[in-house]
Motif scaffolding. Structure first.
Motif, mmCIF file in Angstrom:
data_model
loop_
_atom_site.group_PDB
_atom_site.id
_atom_site.type_symbol
_atom_site.label_atom_id
_atom_site.label_comp_id
_atom_site.label_asym_id
_atom_site.label_seq_id
_atom_site.Cartn_x
_atom_site.Cartn_y
_atom_site.Cartn_z
ATOM 1 N N GLY A 21 -3.069 -24.454 -6.979
ATOM 2 C CA GLY A 21 -2.242 -23.415 -7.559
ATOM 3 C C GLY A 21 -0.762 -23.608 -7.314
ATOM 4 O O GLY A 21 0.055 -22.866 -7.826
ATOM 5 N N VAL A 22 -0.394 -24.619 -6.528
ATOM 6 C CA VAL A 22 1.012 -24.885 -6.253
ATOM 7 C C VAL A 22 1.456 -26.085 -7.068
ATOM 8 O O VAL A 22 0.819 -27.140 -7.045
ATOM 9 N N ASN A 23 2.542 -25.925 -7.806
ATOM 10 C CA ASN A 23 3.117 -27.029 -8.560
ATOM 11 C C ASN A 23 4.152 -27.722 -7.693
ATOM 12 O O ASN A 23 5.104 -27.097 -7.224
ATOM 13 N N THR A 24 3.973 -29.033 -7.427
ATOM 14 C CA THR A 24 4.838 -29.774 -6.519
ATOM 15 C C THR A 24 5.746 -30.709 -7.305
ATOM 16 O O THR A 24 5.295 -31.434 -8.179
ATOM 17 N N LYS A 84 5.342 -16.906 -14.722
ATOM 18 C CA LYS A 84 4.935 -18.307 -14.664
ATOM 19 C C LYS A 84 5.208 -18.906 -13.298
ATOM 20 O O LYS A 84 4.477 -19.793 -12.840
ATOM 21 N N ASN A 85 6.300 -18.477 -12.648
ATOM 22 C CA ASN A 85 6.642 -18.999 -11.320
ATOM 23 C C ASN A 85 7.410 -17.935 -10.544
ATOM 24 O O ASN A 85 8.622 -17.890 -10.591
ATOM 25 N N ASN A 86 6.685 -17.104 -9.804
ATOM 26 C CA ASN A 86 7.343 -16.076 -8.995
ATOM 27 C C ASN A 86 8.161 -16.684 -7.864
ATOM 28 O O ASN A 86 9.207 -16.146 -7.490
ATOM 29 N N ILE A 87 7.695 -17.797 -7.302
ATOM 30 C CA ILE A 87 8.398 -18.432 -6.194
ATOM 31 C C ILE A 87 8.835 -19.836 -6.603
ATOM 32 O O ILE A 87 8.032 -20.653 -7.058
ATOM 33 N N ILE A 88 10.131 -20.088 -6.451
ATOM 34 C CA ILE A 88 10.718 -21.406 -6.669
ATOM 35 C C ILE A 88 11.308 -21.852 -5.337
ATOM 36 O O ILE A 88 12.085 -21.121 -4.721
ATOM 37 N N PHE A 98 8.750 -27.169 -4.993
ATOM 38 C CA PHE A 98 7.510 -26.720 -5.608
ATOM 39 C C PHE A 98 7.660 -25.282 -6.063
ATOM 40 O O PHE A 98 8.642 -24.600 -5.726
ATOM 41 N N THR A 99 6.703 -24.827 -6.851
ATOM 42 C CA THR A 99 6.681 -23.443 -7.322
ATOM 43 C C THR A 99 5.258 -22.910 -7.200
ATOM 44 O O THR A 99 4.295 -23.680 -7.134
ATOM 45 N N TRP A 100 5.127 -21.594 -7.165
ATOM 46 C CA TRP A 100 3.823 -20.944 -7.307
ATOM 47 C C TRP A 100 4.025 -19.536 -7.841
ATOM 48 O O TRP A 100 5.151 -19.042 -7.893
ATOM 49 N N THR A 101 2.933 -18.919 -8.232
ATOM 50 C CA THR A 101 3.064 -17.589 -8.821
ATOM 51 C C THR A 101 1.925 -16.688 -8.410
ATOM 52 O O THR A 101 0.813 -17.143 -8.114
ATOM 53 N N LEU A 102 2.233 -15.403 -8.367
ATOM 54 C CA LEU A 102 1.238 -14.343 -8.230
ATOM 55 C C LEU A 102 0.973 -13.679 -9.578
ATOM 56 O O LEU A 102 0.166 -12.757 -9.669
ATOM 57 N N GLY A 103 1.689 -14.122 -10.601
ATOM 58 C CA GLY A 103 1.576 -13.507 -11.912
ATOM 59 C C GLY A 103 2.260 -12.164 -12.007
ATOM 60 O O GLY A 103 1.975 -11.379 -12.912
ATOM 61 N N PHE A 104 3.227 -11.900 -11.097
ATOM 62 C CA PHE A 104 3.925 -10.614 -11.063
ATOM 63 C C PHE A 104 5.101 -10.634 -12.040
ATOM 64 O O PHE A 104 5.989 -11.481 -11.931
ATOM 65 N N VAL A 132 2.338 -7.220 -1.111
ATOM 66 C CA VAL A 132 1.356 -8.178 -0.620
ATOM 67 C C VAL A 132 1.995 -9.086 0.425
ATOM 68 O O VAL A 132 3.203 -9.350 0.393
ATOM 69 N N LYS A 133 1.149 -9.556 1.338
ATOM 70 C CA LYS A 133 1.542 -10.544 2.336
ATOM 71 C C LYS A 133 0.892 -11.863 1.949
ATOM 72 O O LYS A 133 -0.310 -11.931 1.688
ATOM 73 N N CYS A 134 1.697 -12.941 1.909
ATOM 74 C CA CYS A 134 1.224 -14.242 1.430
ATOM 75 C C CYS A 134 1.537 -15.326 2.458
ATOM 76 O O CYS A 134 2.491 -15.220 3.228
ATOM 77 N N THR A 135 0.768 -16.398 2.402
ATOM 78 C CA THR A 135 1.171 -17.623 3.070
ATOM 79 C C THR A 135 2.308 -18.250 2.274
ATOM 80 O O THR A 135 2.613 -17.840 1.149
ATOM 81 N N LEU A 136 2.934 -19.270 2.845
ATOM 82 C CA LEU A 136 4.069 -19.900 2.171
ATOM 83 C C LEU A 136 3.661 -20.684 0.928
ATOM 84 O O LEU A 136 4.525 -21.074 0.134
ATOM 85 N N ASP A 137 2.360 -20.919 0.765
ATOM 86 C CA ASP A 137 1.904 -21.567 -0.459
ATOM 87 C C ASP A 137 1.217 -20.599 -1.404
ATOM 88 O O ASP A 137 0.550 -21.015 -2.353
ATOM 89 N N GLY A 138 1.369 -19.297 -1.168
ATOM 90 C CA GLY A 138 0.996 -18.312 -2.171
ATOM 91 C C GLY A 138 -0.374 -17.692 -2.056
ATOM 92 O O GLY A 138 -0.814 -17.007 -2.977
ATOM 93 N N ASN A 139 -1.074 -17.892 -0.949
ATOM 94 C CA ASN A 139 -2.365 -17.243 -0.763
ATOM 95 C C ASN A 139 -2.166 -15.843 -0.194
ATOM 96 O O ASN A 139 -1.547 -15.672 0.868
ATOM 97 N N VAL A 140 -2.681 -14.837 -0.881
ATOM 98 C CA VAL A 140 -2.540 -13.449 -0.438
ATOM 99 C C VAL A 140 -3.507 -13.192 0.710
ATOM 100 O O VAL A 140 -4.719 -13.410 0.578
ATOM 101 N N VAL A 141 -2.964 -12.723 1.839
ATOM 102 C CA VAL A 141 -3.802 -12.448 3.013
ATOM 103 C C VAL A 141 -3.923 -10.956 3.287
ATOM 104 O O VAL A 141 -4.798 -10.538 4.063
#
Length: 354
Positions: A21-24, A84-88, A98-104, A132-141
């Motif tokens: 789920g992470v684009n590098t 498309k990419n909440n985090i850049i 890299f980028t990742w998204t929660l779809g927010f 939400v609380k996430c890891t740095l690679d976008g996994n919601v914990v």
């Protein structure tokens, strides 16, 4: 003035390998397009690099660049509300990692917390009413419950959270900045503790748009909570159990969240607006910087801070640099990174400290 950091070499980050789920990416060389003009005042002056964060909008689009934080590896995590990419994620040279998204589509607030064994991000979506609380690679914990779910709001009270702050004991403070104007306090496991604040123009312990919240640890024996009452042009300080302590009035400054670094307090100013005077300077903004005594010492992009009889005078944009400066991030060399909203999809600017 000589650039004290001009001869520092940019650190090179190695390859990044992250989960599904992470684009590098590893794109481009370090970008430096410094302006000749100095921004700011006194000991806080900067040269602007508008192209520092530029990316390919077809591949990595943004709507609004809302907030940015730096992790302990000096990677810069920038939050955008493009689903498309909440985090850049950039390095300090402006290279996309890299980028990742929660779809927010309403992603608004970004807070980084170092828990020792790992770092985590708290993300607010003001449209969905989610934290939400996430890891740095976008996994919601963890996802915090809503105030309606814990019984502290009624069904008619809006909940549109804008920001979070985390205390040394792990308690989480959520600013309901576009909703009912409360600060909501949870423990580290997401159990609701209390709410304080509310919506009032006149009462000092209440807010008009509690847009941002941050933990002030400059006195480590006495941590406090700084909250931005945006429409009041004011930072409000509270104890960690919600008792109002003081106001820091910044006339003309429609302030975003408080950002603490060393002895200084920074904030992006989205546009100029004086309390009681709603003739806003639309599509304008600047950065404001305060010292440990709550005195404004520099306004990059804005008018020079001036005090008369101990009171700060009206501050406005001076240089047409920023549109709506929504957040500022400070790196280890005291350079600044500015995120802007409602600015036509502009990527972050870098301000090189001189």
């Amino acid at each position: 003035m000589a650039n004290r950091r001009e001869f520092l070499k940019a650190s090179a980050l190695g390859a990044v390998s992250l989960g599904t789920g992470v684009n590098t990416f590893h794109i481009g060389k370090t970008k430096r397009h410094l302006s000749d003009e100095l921004l700011g005042h006194g000991d806080f002056q900067y040269r602007l690099d508008r192209a520092w964060g530029d990316l390919d909008p077809a591949r990595t689009p943004v709507n609004n660049c809302h907030e940015m934080v730096m992790d302990r590896r000096d990677r810069l995590f920038m939050l955008t509300d493009h689903p498309k990419n909440n985090i850049i994620v950039y390095d300090t040279g402006g290279k996309l990692l890299f980028t990742w998204t929660l779809g927010f589509s309403g992603a608004h607030g970004l807070t980084l917390v170092d828990e020792g064994d790992a770092e985590y991000l708290y993300v607010t979506d003001s449209g969905l009413g989610k934290v939400v609380k996430c890891t740095l690679d976008g996994n919601v914990v963890m996802e915090l419950p809503t105030p309606l779910q814990v019984g502290t709001y009624t069904e008619t009270m809006p909940y549109r959270p804008t920001e979070t702050a985390v205390a040394p004991n792990g308690d989480i403070y959520v600013a309901d900045g576009y909703g009912a104007q409360f600060i909501l306090q949870f423990d580290a496991k997401g159990q609701f503790i209390r709410k304080f604040g509310g919506d009032s123009f006149l009462q000092p312990d209440k807010f008009k748009q509690v847009h941002g919240v941050a933990m002030d640890l400059r006195d480590p024996k006495n941590p406090t909570l700084l909250c931005s009452a945006r429409i009041k042009n004011t930072f409000k300080r509270f104890t960690l159990d919600g008792q109002h302590l003081e106001d820091i009035y910044l006339p003309g400054a429609f302030i975003s969240r408080p950002v603490l670094d060393g002895d200084n307090l920074y904030s992006g100013v989205c546009f100029g607006m004086s309390e009681g005077n709603y003739n806003m300077q639309l599509n304008k903004g600047f950065i404001t910087i305060l010292d440990k005594n709550n005195l404004v010492v520099s306004n990059p992009g804005g008018t020079a801070p001036r005090y008369e009889n101990g009171k700060l005078t009206l501050m406005l944009q001076e240089a047409p640099v920023f549109k709506h400066c929504h957040d500022v991030c400070v790196d280890r060399d005291k350079n600044l990174y500015a995120c802007q909203w409602n600015a036509g999809g502009i990527y972050p600017y870098k301000l090189h400290r001189v």
